[in-house]
Enzyme design. Structure first.
Site, PDB file in Angstrom:
ATOM      1  N   LYS A  73       4.381   3.139  18.874  1.00 23.26           N
ATOM      2  CA  LYS A  73       4.392   4.531  18.437  1.00 23.26           C
ATOM      3  C   LYS A  73       4.674   5.477  19.606  1.00 23.26           C
ATOM      4  O   LYS A  73       5.395   6.464  19.458  1.00 23.26           O
ATOM      5  CB  LYS A  73       3.062   4.863  17.754  1.00 23.26           C
ATOM      6  CG  LYS A  73       2.921   4.136  16.417  1.00 23.26           C
ATOM      7  CD  LYS A  73       1.489   4.141  15.920  1.00 23.26           C
ATOM      8  CE  LYS A  73       1.360   3.463  14.553  1.00 23.26           C
ATOM      9  NZ  LYS A  73      -0.061   3.221  14.209  1.00 23.26           N
ATOM     10  N   GLU A 114      -6.927  -6.013  10.894  1.00 21.54           N
ATOM     11  CA  GLU A 114      -6.274  -7.206  10.345  1.00 21.54           C
ATOM     12  C   GLU A 114      -7.073  -8.458  10.711  1.00 21.54           C
ATOM     13  O   GLU A 114      -7.864  -8.449  11.658  1.00 21.54           O
ATOM     14  CB  GLU A 114      -4.873  -7.366  10.967  1.00 21.54           C
ATOM     15  CG  GLU A 114      -3.995  -6.148  10.906  1.00 21.54           C
ATOM     16  CD  GLU A 114      -3.277  -6.026   9.568  1.00 21.54           C
ATOM     17  OE1 GLU A 114      -3.188  -7.046   8.850  1.00 21.54           O
ATOM     18  OE2 GLU A 114      -2.847  -4.919   9.236  1.00 21.54           O
ATOM     19  N   GLU A 171       9.416   9.874   9.654  1.00 24.01           N
ATOM     20  CA  GLU A 171       8.168  10.600   9.917  1.00 24.01           C
ATOM     21  C   GLU A 171       6.936   9.701   9.766  1.00 24.01           C
ATOM     22  O   GLU A 171       5.974   9.808  10.530  1.00 24.01           O
ATOM     23  CB  GLU A 171       8.058  11.787   8.949  1.00 24.01           C
ATOM     24  CG  GLU A 171       6.873  12.686   9.159  1.00 24.01           C
ATOM     25  CD  GLU A 171       6.888  13.396  10.501  1.00 24.01           C
ATOM     26  OE1 GLU A 171       7.661  14.331  10.672  1.00 24.01           O
ATOM     27  OE2 GLU A 171       6.115  12.988  11.386  1.00 24.01           O
ATOM     28  N   THR A 192       0.823  -1.208   0.000  1.00 24.04           N
ATOM     29  CA  THR A 192       0.000   0.000   0.000  1.00 24.04           C
ATOM     30  C   THR A 192       0.861   1.264   0.000  1.00 24.04           C
ATOM     31  O   THR A 192       0.730   2.124  -0.876  1.00 24.04           O
ATOM     32  CB  THR A 192      -0.903   0.011   1.250  1.00 24.04           C
ATOM     33  OG1 THR A 192      -1.616  -1.227   1.274  1.00 24.04           O
ATOM     34  CG2 THR A 192      -1.893   1.146   1.210  1.00 24.04           C
ATOM     35  N   VAL A 195       4.886   7.098  12.633  1.00 25.82           N
ATOM     36  CA  VAL A 195       3.840   7.422  13.615  1.00 25.82           C
ATOM     37  C   VAL A 195       2.823   8.354  12.979  1.00 25.82           C
ATOM     38  O   VAL A 195       3.182   9.360  12.368  1.00 25.82           O
ATOM     39  CB  VAL A 195       4.434   8.113  14.862  1.00 25.82           C
ATOM     40  CG1 VAL A 195       3.336   8.421  15.876  1.00 25.82           C
ATOM     41  CG2 VAL A 195       5.517   7.271  15.498  1.00 25.82           C
TER      42      VAL A 195
END
Lengths: 428, 428
Positions: free
Chosen positions: B205, B190, B129, B13, B132
């Site tokens: 995160k 998922e 970057e 993706t 998160v």
């Protein structure tokens, strides 16, 4: 290590905050940049005035040129405000190879291009994060965070005074004039509030944001400006009934290579994230082709929030000094500025009309919209007992500003409409 | 000008989004960095698979080492995921002087320090970057925007799956298991949702955000984690009645040099800006000593939002290459990590208790709180007709986690409390 020497122009609210932060966070700062940061000289209006913070009196001067021409000073932090004289100081400082950090939106909105070009030629940095939306790092976000994207829309609540006034009007039902008076007492509005309430302050900030976001030079005269002094309690109450809040929004839009920028009181759907930004807070909503919807929220003014941005810029300048790369990171616009015409600017509109109280009025009004090719989304006729004139509220579908102007013109000679009480752009 | 050559690890993706952005925005990108950016080689699992985007088949390889060891490649963009093997590729690429852009939160949360040290030693950039909050430029905001401030609190909705589930449960009254099933059908969750719903993804995160925000190395094992699988419709409905929303919040706090980091379902006052962040959106709320309250909002995942951050990092790397300053801007933590004990972690709490239906129960419960030195802000006893056991909701004032644990322990042997149905931290 040799300290980096700062010349501070101005010791008002923000200047005081800069001194506090630089001194209070000295360890954190030197950990980041690798040397101490020292404020060597400070421009004040009156050396003899007493101050809120302890300041070595020998650092104070009333002569800006003494600082600008001081060969020991590496970076000028300009938080004095003003336009033409201040520009002279900054250009002279750049000429002498000093880097600039400024919080001055007026200066950057009016002379940003000239200053940035001079900086590039002299290999100096000019950073101005604090000039828009105080503590919100929106400028580096537009330059760096979204460097990869094509920004299509920026909407900002970038003036705390007007947002405070509109929030109070909405939440407490108080009239504009009364809230303004209260805001002046609390120090949220100036004695002469014109620049805030008539939208000029917001327009200058939108000039800066749209220049960066669209990478094209937007000038103040490109911004259509309307303030909040005509916003009535009636408008706000009708807005709320229909699920909107009235906000003074800066709106910058881009479609292909055409842009438009405006500042105007706008009806914002309550479900939109910017509708719930209240009080003196600021927020900037950014829509990018790839990133979609984002919003950045925080304090728009105040001693320490604004100083946070100033000192963050100072850290960036000093890092660049250590790396020997000053003056090479700033971004001049490279797109040609093409403005949308009124035919090309489109939005929904809210209208509050005073109409004759007789059969057939609504049909007559609907015909005007239809003739002007503006289609209506909803009509509301609040009941007004014992009155010969009655009110109609209309919200349109997307329509061009030109078409809406045609509608308003047709109403001038319509026997059905007594008065167009208000017209708002609608967002969200 | 010589193009900058990219090796792309992964064409799922996000990888597809990176290709789209780099190719679609080529003009804008080269205007900013001064040379074309070219994706030279792409790692895929299966070369023969058909793709959504036109790709020159000769660029595809199934062998990661071919890309990592390709001397023509300047920058590795890693969007393949995985931890140990991926770390090997990245360390090898750094060894060979290649810069890294990665979206891999797992890798950075677990091995960030090792990778950043290697990068510093080799003069290479590692930017992350996208690891998160997808499209929200929160990492550069923490590093640069707030470099001048001392951050005292970070609260994040950093997992879209759980925020989608909790939003649906709150807005539509649907049970957890049903919403989870729907989210799986829609691709928001998922097939094995454990990492999302049990809070592990959010914890990774928060490890990254708190390390940056507090400039101290936070490890995954420092984060106390609780997921949302036990959140009931009953809890959410009581929360709403009291003016709260249940959100899975990552909460990192600092007081002086002590920190705490947790991920847990939390009752957030509806007036707090993070309470209205709904659906798959992410937001990070940051409180700084100087800047006060700020919040950053946007898409947390998705092909193009995440790719926006990846390509913005790529622009930064290429700018650094042009300036010859790679590997010198990244920031290693310099504060020693000291964790708060349960005595030092404080918050308000919400408790839902099943109690005996007899006189004196409330007094008995209040005594337990008093004995444990936890003071009560409010008590609510919803009416439950035809039941011998009844419910009591208690919201406390600020109390330490240790004191709250003492209360819960005392309830185990209390004749008044049948069961502690739920306990939540309260914020806002």
């Amino acid at each position: 290590m040799k300290p980096i020497k700062i010349g501070l122009l101005g010791l008002g609210t923000v200047g005081t905050g800069v001194v506090r932060l630089v001194e209070g966070h000295q360890d954190d700062l030197s950990n980041q940049v690798g040397s101490p940061i020292s404020i060597s000289q400070i421009l004040v209006k009156d050396r003899s005035k007493s101050r809120n913070i302890p300041i070595d009196a020998s650092k104070l001067t009333e002569d800006p040129w003494e600082i600008v021409r001081n060969p020991d000073i590496d970076v000028i932090v300009e938080v004095m405000g003003g336009i033409e004289l201040t520009k002279d100081y900054i250009l002279e400082a750049l000429e002498r190879g000093k880097h600039i950090v400024t919080a001055n939106k007026d200066l950057m909105a009016l002379h940003g291009r000239e200053i940035l070009e001079k900086a590039r030629d002299k290999g100096c940095d000019v950073l101005y994060e604090a000039s828009v939306a105080g503590g919100i790092p929106i400028i580096r976000t537009l330059i760096e965070g979204f460097s990869s994207d094509r920004i299509t829309k920026i909407m900002g609540i970038v003036n705390g005074t007007t947002n405070y006034i509109l929030t109070k009007m909405s939440q407490e039902g108080v009239a504009y004039a009364d809230v303004l008076k209260e805001a002046q007492t609390l120090g949220y509005a100036e004695a002469d509030p014109t620049s805030d309430v008539e939208g000029l302050d917001a327009a200058r900030k939108m000039t800066i944001l749209s220049t960066l976001g669209f990478r094209t030079d937007v000038a103040l005269e490109h911004v259509k400006v309307k303030g909040i002094s005509a916003v009535s309690q009636e408008d706000i109450q009708y807005a709320k009934r229909l699920g909107y809040e009235v906000k003074l929004l800066g709106i910058a839009e881009r479609q292909d290579d055409l842009i438009s920028v405006s500042v105007e009181p706008t009806m914002v759907k309550t479900s939109h994230p910017i509708a719930s930004v209240n009080g003196v807070f600021n927020a900037v909503y950014v829509h990018g082709e790839a990133v979609g919807e984002t919003m950045f929220y925080g304090a728009g003014a105040g001693e320490l929030p604004t100083a946070t941005s100033v000192v963050a810029d100072l850290v960036a300048v000093v890092k660049n000094m250590k790396l020997g790369v000053n003056g090479r990171q700033s971004q001049l616009s490279y797109n040609v500025t093409k403005l949308k015409t009124d035919e090309q600017i489109a939005s929904k509109f809210f209208l509050l009309l005073h109409v004759e109280d007789r059969a057939g009025v609504l049909a007559q009004i609907a015909q005007v919209f239809s003739d002007c090719e503006v289609s209506i989304e909803s009509v509301m006729q609040p009941s007004t007992p014992n009155q010969s004139s009655t009110e109609i509220i209309i919200i349109t579908h997307q329509a061009s500003k030109a078409a809406m102007n045609n509608v308003l013109k047709a109403f001038e000679s319509s026997s059905a409409v007594r008065k167009v009480k208000s017209v708002y752009r609608v967002e969200g």
